[in-house]
Design a protein around this motif. Sequence first.
Motif, PDB file in Angstrom:
ATOM      1  N   LEU A   1      -0.301   7.322   1.558  1.00 57.18           N
ATOM      2  CA  LEU A   1       0.308   6.225   0.802  1.00 57.18           C
ATOM      3  C   LEU A   1      -0.707   5.275   0.154  1.00 57.18           C
ATOM      4  O   LEU A   1      -0.567   4.969  -1.040  1.00 57.18           O
TER       5      LEU A   1
ATOM      6  N   GLY B   1      -1.470   3.748  -3.959  1.00 51.38           N
ATOM      7  CA  GLY B   1      -1.267   2.338  -4.272  1.00 51.38           C
ATOM      8  C   GLY B   1      -0.236   1.635  -3.406  1.00 51.38           C
ATOM      9  O   GLY B   1       0.104   0.475  -3.647  1.00 51.38           O
ATOM     10  N   PHE B   2       0.271   2.330  -2.403  1.00 56.16           N
ATOM     11  CA  PHE B   2       1.242   1.684  -1.508  1.00 56.16           C
ATOM     12  C   PHE B   2       0.497   1.222  -0.266  1.00 56.16           C
ATOM     13  O   PHE B   2       0.228   1.997   0.642  1.00 56.16           O
TER      14      PHE B   2
ATOM     15  N   ASP C   1       1.115  -1.577   1.834  1.00 57.28           N
ATOM     16  CA  ASP C   1       1.698  -2.386   2.916  1.00 57.28           C
ATOM     17  C   ASP C   1       2.627  -1.588   3.838  1.00 57.28           C
ATOM     18  O   ASP C   1       3.552  -2.148   4.420  1.00 57.28           O
ATOM     19  N   VAL C   2       2.410  -0.305   3.950  1.00 62.08           N
ATOM     20  CA  VAL C   2       3.293   0.508   4.775  1.00 62.08           C
ATOM     21  C   VAL C   2       2.610   0.871   6.091  1.00 62.08           C
ATOM     22  O   VAL C   2       1.466   1.293   6.099  1.00 62.08           O
ATOM     23  N   HIS C   3       3.323   0.679   7.194  1.00 61.13           N
ATOM     24  CA  HIS C   3       2.757   1.048   8.489  1.00 61.13           C
ATOM     25  C   HIS C   3       3.808   1.752   9.315  1.00 61.13           C
ATOM     26  O   HIS C   3       4.976   1.770   8.978  1.00 61.13           O
ATOM     27  N   GLU C   4       3.388   2.304  10.418  1.00 62.20           N
ATOM     28  CA  GLU C   4       4.320   2.895  11.374  1.00 62.20           C
ATOM     29  C   GLU C   4       5.235   3.943  10.748  1.00 62.20           C
ATOM     30  O   GLU C   4       6.459   3.870  10.862  1.00 62.20           O
TER      31      GLU C   4
END
Lengths: 78, 78
Positions: free
Chosen positions: B25, B29-30, B32-35
């Motif tokens: 991700l 450019g993505f 802020d993605v977690h978990e």
Amino acid sequence: MKARVLVRPKSGILDPQGQAVQRALPALGFTDVHEVRVGRLIELELDDPTRLDEMCERLLTNPLVEDYEVLLEEGARR
Amino acid sequence: MKARVLVRPKSGILDPQGQAVQRALPALGFTDVHEVRVGRLIELELDDPTRLDEMCERLLTNPLVEDYEVLLEEGARR
């Protein structure tokens, strides 16, 4: 914020995993099940859900053969 | 009646598919993605949902390493 992406084979697209499950169920005594489709579940934590569709189209799903649905934490549908 | 079974790796169980997505991700450019966890979505049509749990435990999921959740058509959670 937690989001779930439900990905399934488009209708009309062959789903061998779903067929395998559907054929196995009667052998285990589950006889009233039809229309089994097997897809993917993607769960993620993110701050800003506005780019989720873009994410789905660019990485998480194959738009040629898959449909998807996004469910946000509150259960709201986008 | 339509039912959805959401299957995900138990917490603590390695999820290589989720890790692959999570690593891919930021390159797109993505940031802020977690978990990210990747599991399976099983959709089926059946008349009697009372045996769904048995079905999940015997065929649809691997209870050793997977958790599941059943959603019935109305959106009710069992």
